[in-house]
Design an enzyme around this catalytic site. Structure first.
Site, PDB file in Angstrom:
ATOM      1  N   ASP A  13       0.798  -1.233  -0.002  1.00  0.00           N
ATOM      2  CA  ASP A  13       0.007   0.047  -0.016  1.00  0.00           C
ATOM      3  C   ASP A  13       0.890   1.247  -0.027  1.00  0.00           C
ATOM      4  O   ASP A  13       1.927   1.093   0.611  1.00  0.00           O
ATOM      5  CB  ASP A  13      -0.776  -0.068   1.226  1.00  0.00           C
ATOM      6  N   CYS A  53      -7.652   3.900  -1.901  1.00  0.00           N
ATOM      7  CA  CYS A  53      -7.401   2.291  -1.832  1.00  0.00           C
ATOM      8  C   CYS A  53      -8.804   1.723  -2.587  1.00  0.00           C
ATOM      9  O   CYS A  53      -8.481   0.840  -3.439  1.00  0.00           O
ATOM     10  CB  CYS A  53      -7.362   1.972  -0.236  1.00  0.00           C
ATOM     11  N   HIS A 321      -1.479   2.592  -5.277  1.00  0.00           N
ATOM     12  CA  HIS A 321      -1.420   3.770  -5.436  1.00  0.00           C
ATOM     13  C   HIS A 321       0.085   4.187  -4.964  1.00  0.00           C
ATOM     14  O   HIS A 321       0.736   3.695  -4.333  1.00  0.00           O
ATOM     15  CB  HIS A 321      -2.411   4.834  -5.063  1.00  0.00           C
TER      16      HIS A 321
END
Length: 511
Positions: A13, A53, A321
């Site tokens: 993440d 997310c 991302h």
């Protein structure tokens, strides 16, 4: 005997593309991911299709662009009609196991109002077996910490409160209260290794979603002190936050509202007011968080080799991302800048067909929507017509398809979710709060539904500091990119049934 074919699909993440040693970072040490890239391929121009997310993972796991799947923000439901990578792999006999989270919001159709699924955006995507579900309140990890003697309230904010007050090196330097071997990163890896250890004679699919280096920006010892803030590159931004915000109303609204408390527990004030010294330390802390994940990936790779599984396993490592890290006076992943959408993608195909391309750094544009078709193609499964991406196997095997894409696209929705969001600040209706980007080697065009566009010459301005949208000389090029974006939207519109035709002879499906 059928050959074992395992899939290890790792999503790290908030991991930006330049936070990787083999991508050319001169400071950050990621030896384990580097060795995986040296034995596979690194896609250097890999972009995700949405942020934050929830929308990004919806695109990644269904292989669809945001304008097709409709997941606009964290909390936007994903319609049941969409298949996904887990459901498709079940057709080949896999029971895809989830370690972490998918940030999927359940389709409310037919659910009673009090169904618990309607109180969270962190349900598990249909098709995955949640071996270890770690949502925003990661109860299994919290229970593990308490069993080890850590004392804290049942609140993730308390878990990430630093062990000591901020000193001369800023609020993100003090270490976490837990040891590195007890971190959520190590905890997930431990459980994943347990899972694999008893499945060494069969085929398995494991999806590992590591939360770090997602904020809060805090690292356990020794990772909090591995990097010197003096070694951090300066942020890419205008001379002042005011000059940066003059580029566009959306950007200005973020600079007025981004709060440091969203990024570390002791944060106070606006992100744009963070001192240069504290930002440099925040970047150093982020690097330490990345290196912690790299160490855990190293444990996975070593154990796969020890157990004789490495050469039976397709390994995919990417992110949902990026992270702005102070670029453009912001943190996080809002807006339209490359730093929020350009992420690493490392793929190792263990088969001999990939041997000639090992260690390759692919410069062609790849997208998150390509991951699902790649895995399905590797398994010999059909790729659903809903998928907007295409298989990367030709690139992984050293081929150069003549019709490969020459640009990438992403979308961002900024409708309101609270007082700090831009819908109210900009006076726009909900469905007009969106933007879309087309970017190639030379230019980048950003189209807004109800705000002025942006246009950047990447050859002269790689960090998008000088908007040319109001320059008459740039008008012909900007028009051409607006037309290319329109063509992309037409060609990529939802197509699940569009290749079918019914006549008196019955249903005909075009291949």
């Amino acid at each position: 005997m059928v050959a074992r074919r395992n899939i290890l699909f790792i999503v790290i993440d908030q991991w930006r593309a330049d936070a990787l040693g083999c991508a050319g970072n001169p400071v950050l040490k990621t030896p384990n991911l580097d060795r995986l890239a040296a034995d596979g391929v690194l896609c250097r121009r890999h972009f995700v299709q949405a942020a934050p997310c929830g929308p990004s993972r919806a695109a990644l796991l269904t292989g669809t662009y945001q304008h097709n799947n409709g997941v606009m923000r964290n909390g936007t439901p994903l319609a049941r009609r969409f298949t996904n990578i887990a459901l498709e792999c079940r057709k080949a006999g896999y029971d895809p196991a989830l370690f972490g989270y998918t940030d999927t919001t359940a389709d409310p159709t037919g659910l009673p109002p009090d169904d618990p699924a309607l109180r969270t955006y962190e349900s598990v995507m249909t098709g995955f077996a949640p071996e270890l579900h770690l949502p925003e309140l990661p109860y299994p990890w919290m229970a593990d910490l308490k069993a080890k003697g850590y004392a804290f309230a049942d609140d993730v904010t308390e878990i990430y409160r630093p062990a000591a007050p901020a000193g001369d090196r800023g609020p993100t330097f003090p270490p976490a209260r837990f040891k590195a071997e007890d971190s959520i990163t190590a905890f997930l890896t431990d459980r994943l290794l347990d899972f694999i250890s008893v499945r060494r004679n069969g085929s398995w699919f494991a999806h590992a979603a590591y939360i770090r280096p997602h904020p809060p920006f805090i690292a356990p010892e020794p990772y909090n002190a591995l990097y010197d803030p003096a070694d951090m590159a300066p942020p890419r931004r205008a001379a002042t936050a005011e000059r940066e915000g003059a580029q566009h109303p959306l950007l200005a609204s973020y600079l007025r509202s981004q709060n440091l408390a969203s990024y570390f527990v002791t944060g106070q004030g606006l992100v744009a007011d963070l001192s240069d010294a504290d930002l440099a330390q925040l970047r150093a802390t982020y690097y330490g968080m990345v290196q912690e994940v790299d160490d855990q990936v190293g444990r996975l790779l070593d154990r796969l080799k020890e157990w004789g599984l490495y050469d039976d396993t397709l390994i995919v490592v990417t992110s949902d991302h990026g992270e702005l890290l102070g670029d453009h006076w912001m943190l996080g992943k809002q807006g339209y800048f490359d730093e929020a959408y350009n992420v690493p993608l490392i793929v190792r195909d263990p088969r001999a067909a990939a041997d000639g391309a090992r260690g390759t750094k692919i410069e062609r544009f790849t997208e998150a929507v390509d991951v699902m078709p790649t895995v399905l193609d590797w398994l010999g499964l059909d790729i659903p017509r809903q998928c907007d991406g295409r298989s990367l196997l030709p690139l992984l095997h050293g081929m150069a398809p003549a019709d490969w894409r020459r640009e990438v696209h992403w979308e961002f929705d900024f409708r309101g979710l609270g007082a700090a969001d831009s819908e109210v600040a900009l006076g726009l209706p909900m469905d007009s709060c969106s933007l879309a980007v087309i970017r190639d080697e030379r230019f980048k065009y950003v189209h807004f539904a109800a705000l002025p566009p942006l246009f950047f010459d990447l050859a002269a301005d790689p960090h998008c500091l000088n908007d040319l949208s109001r320059d008459p000389a740039a008008a012909p090029a900007m028009l051409a990119y607006a037309q290319k974006m329109l063509s992309w939207r037409i060609v990529s519109s939802g197509r699940e049934l569009t290749g079918m035709h019914v006549s008196s002879k019955g249903l005909h499906v075009r291949p």
